[in-house]
Design a protein around this motif. Structure first.
Motif, PDB file in Angstrom:
ATOM      1  N   LYS A 149       0.821  -1.221   0.000  1.00  0.00           N
ATOM      2  CA  LYS A 149       0.000   0.000   0.000  1.00  0.00           C
ATOM      3  C   LYS A 149       0.853   1.269   0.000  1.00  0.00           C
ATOM      4  CE  LYS A 149      -2.329   1.737   3.589  1.00  0.00           C
ATOM      5  NZ  LYS A 149      -3.326   1.839   4.685  1.00  0.00           N
ATOM      6  N   ASN A 150       1.787   1.342   0.926  1.00  0.00           N
ATOM      7  CA  ASN A 150       2.625   2.540   1.037  1.00  0.00           C
ATOM      8  C   ASN A 150       4.014   2.346   0.441  1.00  0.00           C
ATOM      9  OD1 ASN A 150       0.656   4.092   2.374  1.00  0.00           O
ATOM     10  ND2 ASN A 150       1.164   3.151   4.329  1.00  0.00           N
ATOM     11  N   VAL A 151       4.532   1.138   0.597  1.00  0.00           N
ATOM     12  CA  VAL A 151       5.852   0.798   0.055  1.00  0.00           C
ATOM     13  C   VAL A 151       5.728  -0.529  -0.680  1.00  0.00           C
ATOM     14  CG1 VAL A 151       8.202   0.081   0.674  1.00  0.00           C
ATOM     15  CG2 VAL A 151       7.172   2.042   1.816  1.00  0.00           C
ATOM     16  N   LEU A 152       6.259  -0.599  -1.883  1.00  0.00           N
ATOM     17  CA  LEU A 152       6.245  -1.854  -2.624  1.00  0.00           C
ATOM     18  C   LEU A 152       7.233  -2.821  -1.972  1.00  0.00           C
ATOM     19  CD1 LEU A 152       6.176  -0.607  -6.332  1.00  0.00           C
ATOM     20  CD2 LEU A 152       4.281  -1.538  -4.991  1.00  0.00           C
ATOM     21  N   VAL A 153       6.762  -4.028  -1.660  1.00  0.00           N
ATOM     22  CA  VAL A 153       7.616  -4.994  -0.968  1.00  0.00           C
ATOM     23  C   VAL A 153       7.988  -6.130  -1.909  1.00  0.00           C
ATOM     24  CG1 VAL A 153       6.549  -4.403   1.247  1.00  0.00           C
ATOM     25  CG2 VAL A 153       5.678  -6.358  -0.037  1.00  0.00           C
ATOM     26  N   ASP A 154       9.042  -6.834  -1.542  1.00  0.00           N
ATOM     27  CA  ASP A 154       9.510  -7.953  -2.367  1.00  0.00           C
ATOM     28  C   ASP A 154       8.792  -9.250  -2.031  1.00  0.00           C
ATOM     29  OD1 ASP A 154      11.949  -6.738  -3.841  1.00  0.00           O
ATOM     30  OD2 ASP A 154      12.237  -6.119  -1.753  1.00  0.00           O
ATOM     31  N   PHE A 155       8.263  -9.316  -0.806  1.00  0.00           N
ATOM     32  CA  PHE A 155       7.605 -10.560  -0.392  1.00  0.00           C
ATOM     33  C   PHE A 155       6.630 -10.228   0.739  1.00  0.00           C
ATOM     34  CE2 PHE A 155       7.348 -14.688   1.784  1.00  0.00           C
ATOM     35  CZ  PHE A 155       7.128 -15.536   0.694  1.00  0.00           C
ATOM     36  N   GLY A 156       5.418 -10.723   0.647  1.00  0.00           N
ATOM     37  CA  GLY A 156       4.417 -10.461   1.673  1.00  0.00           C
ATOM     38  C   GLY A 156       3.769 -11.741   2.171  1.00  0.00           C
TER      39      GLY A 156
END
Length: 553
Positions: A307-314
């Motif tokens: 949502k706020n920061v694109l992550v590499d793995f969730g």
């Protein structure tokens, strides 16, 4: 057997384990209060000064216990007075159920006396809300409200009940309290991949938030930190979840966080966000946040991923369940080189100077923590005092630092303190406020006096709206526009007029003497501490900045 809707509401609350309601009566809910009269031996009701105070008290009750707080208000202005408190709980994911009365269904839409479309008003700031139009749905609706409020990502739920439903009759049978079981959407392969990412990293860093508090996963988090030697920091909402004495605890991060924790994120090769949403007070510049790190995010709410920061793995799921199942896959590590780098970062942390002549905020907070130990509850309003309290509160248990983090609600503190103290009568409750925040809801001191709810309120008085003034100094060339708050309030006389005990202090010795004496009295306390108007919260990273923009003086 048939019961009036008003009594069904009370009986259902009892079935859900509710022991305390915070509220304010009125015409639309007078019958609920009439029903409450017959159950006063089973439900404690605290009459606040207004409905906003009731909402904040229900919030403080929920924050400090993990249970669902309950607020009760009448229609019209009674319902709208709840709005700020509901929004405060929504932003910080606090479980709360608000029950409002409304005009009869036959009068809705006709601009009737004290009619308001409260479900429409609160739709953006509740996890869910209901308008109960059928008496036969009343019991199950309230039960659903409690399940929604305290399941998954927690939050406030509003139930609006028109007068005709309150007065109508329906069958009622007691039902067992709803048990809110944690749910997770992840699979085993995702956990294996996450474990591999962590085990292969050389410079990992954990950034944990309010989701750790909400899921009661402090032990599992600490076990992960210890096993893999992963240093960690916390947000404002996660104060207390890390082991205070652990050298791997780097304290608060963000705009006014530790220099070392911000530099750690800047230099990490893996950032593990656990129950945190990359708020703009932490990820001040999302394009430059954790620039060298692979970012993984663990959260109960799927919508928070990316949502706020694109992550590499969730990984989506209950934090406690995720960490418990992840831990066996994590290797034991000794990250001596990375930890040595971080120890060097710690030498850059801001250290304020003590003074015997003028009151320094850090000395005030340090003394409170030193005197009360770790088993007390600190509540704050919003402003400079909030940050000083967060920076120097010391060793404190989880769910013991209560503050409006997301909405930043000035006036939150006294109501929340009432809720926290009612829920935890054995623990000292200290409110840290500022002269601006305290004036917003100081009427609730009379509530504390009336019910014998002992709260020690420390009012840091710099005769200014300190945090805004600080921004005007650092970022607006000392253009102090309307932050002068020089009220003529005599806090000692004010306390006396309310039936509380008042003190006023100008030095640290005067404060120590006043605070020690305040512990001995059996009434609520107001301690005014006079601080310099130029006292600033440091360190500071301006909004939109990075560690390169760090202000240390």
């Amino acid at each position: 057997m048939k019961y009036k809707g008003a009594e069904i509401i009370i009986k259902t609350l009892i079935d859900q384990g509710v022991d305390t309601i915070f509220g304010y009566p009125g015409g639309a809910i007078i019958d609920i209060y009439d029903a409450l009269y017959d159950y006063k031996d089973k439900i404690n009701h605290i009459l606040t000064c207004d409905e906003q105070g009731a909402a904040h008290a229900a919030d403080g009750y929920g924050r400090s216990t993990g249970k669902t707080g309950v607020a009760l208000a009448t229609s019209g202005p009674g319902a709208t007075n709840l709005v700020t408190g509901i929004a405060t709980a929504f932003m910080d994911s606090i479980p709360m159920v608000c029950i409002t009365g409304n005009v009869p269904m036959s009068l809705i839409g006709k601009d009737s006396f004290q009619e308001i479309y409260i479900t429409g008003i609160t739709m953006p700031i509740t996890k869910h809300n209901f308008l109960v139009s059928d008496i036969n749905e009343l019991q199950d609706t309230i039960r659903r409200a409690f399940k929604i409020a305290n399941t998954g990502r927690k939050g406030p739920v509003l139930v609006d009940v028109p007068k005709n439903v309150i007065l109508d009759y329906a069958e009622y049978e007691p039902k067992e309290k709803i048990v809110c079981e944690p749910k997770s959407d992840y699979n085993l392969d995702e956990l294996k991949e996450l474990a591999e990412i962590i085990n292969k990293s050389e410079r990992p860093f954990i950034y944990c938030g309010g989701g750790v508090t909400a899921s009661e996963s402090y032990k599992e988090l600490r076990d992960l930190i210890k096993k893999n030697k992963i240093p960690a920091c916390n947000t404002l909402m996660a104060i207390g979840v890390l082991d205070y004495d652990d050298e791997l605890n780097f304290g608060m991060v963000g705009m006014h966080g530790k220099v070392s924790s911000n530099y750690a994120i800047e230099n990490a090769d893996l950032l593990i966000a656990i129950g945190a949403r990359f708020s703009d007070r932490v990820a001040l510049n999302t394009k430059k946040f954790a620039p060298h790190a692979k970012i993984v995010q663990l959260d109960i709410d799927k919508s928070e991923i990316d949502k706020n920061v694109l992550v590499d793995f969730g990984v989506v799921g209950d934090i406690k369940v995720i960490l418990r199942n992840l831990l066996p896959m994590i290797e034991e590590r000794n990250r001596s080189e990375w930890l040595a780098t971080l120890r060097d970062f710690k030498t850059r942390d801001y250290v304020p100077k003590d003074s015997d002549e003028i009151l320094k905020p850090h000395q005030i907070i340090n003394y409170v923590s030193e005197k009360l130990g770790e088993d007390f509850i600190m509540v704050t309003d919003v402003g400079q005092h909030q940050m000083w309290a967060a920076q120097y509160c010391g060793k404190i248990h989880p769910r013991s630092f209560l503050t409006s983090a997301g909405l930043g609600t000035m006036g939150f503190g006294y109501g929340a303190s009432i809720g926290a103290k009612v829920a935890n009568p054995e623990k000292p409750v200290v409110l840290v406020s500022g002269d601006g925040s305290f004036h917003m809801n100081m009427n609730e001191v009379t509530t504390a006096v009336k019910y014998g709810i002992k709260i020690i309120a420390i009012v840091m008085n710099n005769d200014n709206l300190g945090m805004v003034r600080q921004w005007q100094h650092f970022l607006y060339e000392d253009r102090y526009s309307h932050t002068d708050n020089k009220k003529k309030t005599d806090y000692v006389k004010l306390a006396d007029a309310f039936g509380a005990k008042g003190y006023s202090c100008s030095t640290i010795e005067e404060f120590k003497e006043s605070f020690n004496d305040s512990l001995k009295v059996d009434v609520p306390v107001i301690i005014e501490v006079k601080i310099d108007e130029d006292e600033a919260v440091l360190p500071m990273i301006p909004a939109g900045g990075t560690v390169d923009d760090l202000i240390l003086g």
